[in-house]
Motif scaffolding. Structure first.
Motif, PDB file in Angstrom:
ATOM      1  N   ASP A  55       0.353  -3.186   1.116  1.00 54.94           N
ATOM      2  CA  ASP A  55       1.036  -4.070   0.430  1.00 54.94           C
ATOM      3  C   ASP A  55       1.557  -3.450  -1.251  1.00 54.94           C
ATOM      4  OD1 ASP A  55       0.837  -6.186   2.205  1.00 54.94           O
ATOM      5  OD2 ASP A  55      -0.855  -6.683   1.477  1.00 54.94           O
TER       6      ASP A  55
ATOM      7  N   TYR B 205      10.640 -11.164  -2.873  1.00 63.19           N
ATOM      8  CA  TYR B 205       9.665 -10.651  -1.961  1.00 63.19           C
ATOM      9  C   TYR B 205       8.759  -9.468  -2.541  1.00 63.19           C
ATOM     10  CZ  TYR B 205      12.705 -12.632   1.172  1.00 63.19           C
ATOM     11  OH  TYR B 205      13.609 -13.738   1.975  1.00 63.19           O
ATOM     12  N   GLU B 206       8.732  -9.418  -3.886  1.00 58.86           N
ATOM     13  CA  GLU B 206       8.152  -8.397  -4.659  1.00 58.86           C
ATOM     14  C   GLU B 206       7.686  -8.756  -5.903  1.00 58.86           C
ATOM     15  OE1 GLU B 206      10.524  -4.682  -4.678  1.00 58.86           O
ATOM     16  OE2 GLU B 206      10.249  -4.590  -2.445  1.00 58.86           O
TER      17      GLU B 206
ATOM     18  N   ILE C 251      -5.472  -7.415  -1.844  1.00 61.18           N
ATOM     19  CA  ILE C 251      -4.439  -6.781  -1.065  1.00 61.18           C
ATOM     20  C   ILE C 251      -4.777  -5.662  -0.272  1.00 61.18           C
ATOM     21  CG2 ILE C 251      -2.531  -8.288  -2.258  1.00 61.18           C
ATOM     22  CD1 ILE C 251      -1.731  -5.328  -3.459  1.00 61.18           C
ATOM     23  N   SER C 252      -4.094  -5.228   0.668  1.00 63.95           N
ATOM     24  CA  SER C 252      -4.374  -4.107   1.276  1.00 63.95           C
ATOM     25  C   SER C 252      -3.344  -2.990   0.686  1.00 63.95           C
ATOM     26  CB  SER C 252      -4.171  -3.989   2.708  1.00 63.95           C
ATOM     27  OG  SER C 252      -2.797  -4.384   3.042  1.00 63.95           O
TER      28      SER C 252
ATOM     29  N   TYR D 143      -6.203  -7.917  -6.493  1.00 62.65           N
ATOM     30  CA  TYR D 143      -5.183  -8.822  -6.194  1.00 62.65           C
ATOM     31  C   TYR D 143      -5.598  -9.086  -4.630  1.00 62.65           C
ATOM     32  CZ  TYR D 143      -2.818  -8.720 -10.498  1.00 62.65           C
ATOM     33  OH  TYR D 143      -2.725  -8.623 -11.711  1.00 62.65           O
TER      34      TYR D 143
ATOM     35  N   ILE E  38       4.084  -4.565  -6.112  1.00 61.77           N
ATOM     36  CA  ILE E  38       3.411  -4.997  -4.712  1.00 61.77           C
ATOM     37  C   ILE E  38       4.221  -6.124  -4.064  1.00 61.77           C
ATOM     38  CG2 ILE E  38       1.304  -4.733  -5.873  1.00 61.77           C
ATOM     39  CD1 ILE E  38       0.668  -7.712  -5.883  1.00 61.77           C
ATOM     40  N   ILE E  39       3.948  -6.343  -2.638  1.00 61.59           N
ATOM     41  CA  ILE E  39       4.705  -7.206  -1.984  1.00 61.59           C
ATOM     42  C   ILE E  39       3.957  -8.509  -2.378  1.00 61.59           C
ATOM     43  CG2 ILE E  39       4.847  -8.159   0.534  1.00 61.59           C
ATOM     44  CD1 ILE E  39       5.028  -5.277   1.594  1.00 61.59           C
ATOM     45  N   ARG E  40       5.089  -9.454  -2.568  1.00 64.46           N
ATOM     46  CA  ARG E  40       4.233 -10.793  -2.910  1.00 64.46           C
ATOM     47  C   ARG E  40       3.617 -11.585  -1.671  1.00 64.46           C
ATOM     48  NH1 ARG E  40       6.869 -14.117  -7.188  1.00 64.46           N
ATOM     49  NH2 ARG E  40       6.016 -16.103  -6.054  1.00 64.46           N
ATOM     50  N   PRO E  41       2.477 -11.943  -1.880  1.00 59.70           N
ATOM     51  CA  PRO E  41       1.926 -12.816  -0.817  1.00 59.70           C
ATOM     52  C   PRO E  41       2.789 -13.910  -0.146  1.00 59.70           C
ATOM     53  CG  PRO E  41       0.506 -12.722  -2.809  1.00 59.70           C
ATOM     54  CD  PRO E  41       2.061 -12.144  -3.021  1.00 59.70           C
TER      55      PRO E  41
ATOM     56  N   CYS F 157      -5.806  -3.240  -5.256  1.00 62.25           N
ATOM     57  CA  CYS F 157      -6.106  -3.930  -3.950  1.00 62.25           C
ATOM     58  C   CYS F 157      -7.246  -4.805  -4.288  1.00 62.25           C
ATOM     59  CB  CYS F 157      -6.593  -3.021  -2.836  1.00 62.25           C
ATOM     60  SG  CYS F 157      -5.146  -2.066  -2.168  1.00 62.25           S
TER      61      CYS F 157
END
Length: 104
Positions: free
Chosen positions: A56, A18-19, A52-53, A50, A73-76, A47
């Motif tokens: 994440d 998940y990361e 992302i916010s 990638y 980061i958290i994986r999308p 951000c």
């Protein structure tokens, strides 16, 4: 200047399913210190690169002992999930390879 010109290693990999983690290892302490002091690798940059916010981003850590910056980061999409295209996370560092900034 491009980030790839002052680093030895820029890579990405899974940090669990998940990361994602990114490693930026500089050629020497002087470049590492300049980039850290200028705060070039920051939350807004990650951000933007990638899409992302800030929520994440798990962390951005400067490792002085290794002249390295580590970003997690958290994986999308979780590794191996339907629609996921990089099970190992080893191809996600691409946007960092094109990173350019003013000479420090």
């Amino acid at each position: 200047m491009k980030l790839i010109d002052i680093t030895e290693v820029i890579r990405s990999k899974n940090a669990g399913p998940y990361e994602l983690t990114f490693d930026i290892m500089f050629k020497d302490y002087q470049w590492f210190e300049k980039v850290c002091k200028a705060n070039i690798i920051n939350e807004q940059l990650i951000c933007d690169l990638y899409k992302i916010s800030p929520i994440d981003i798990i962390n951005i850590v400067e490792f002085y002992q290794a002249n390295a910056i580590k970003i997690t980061i958290i994986r999308p999409i979780a590794s191996g999930d339907l629609g996921e295209t990089d099970v190992y996370g080893a191809q996600q560092h691409g946007p960092l390879l094109d990173l350019e900034f003013d000479v420090l």
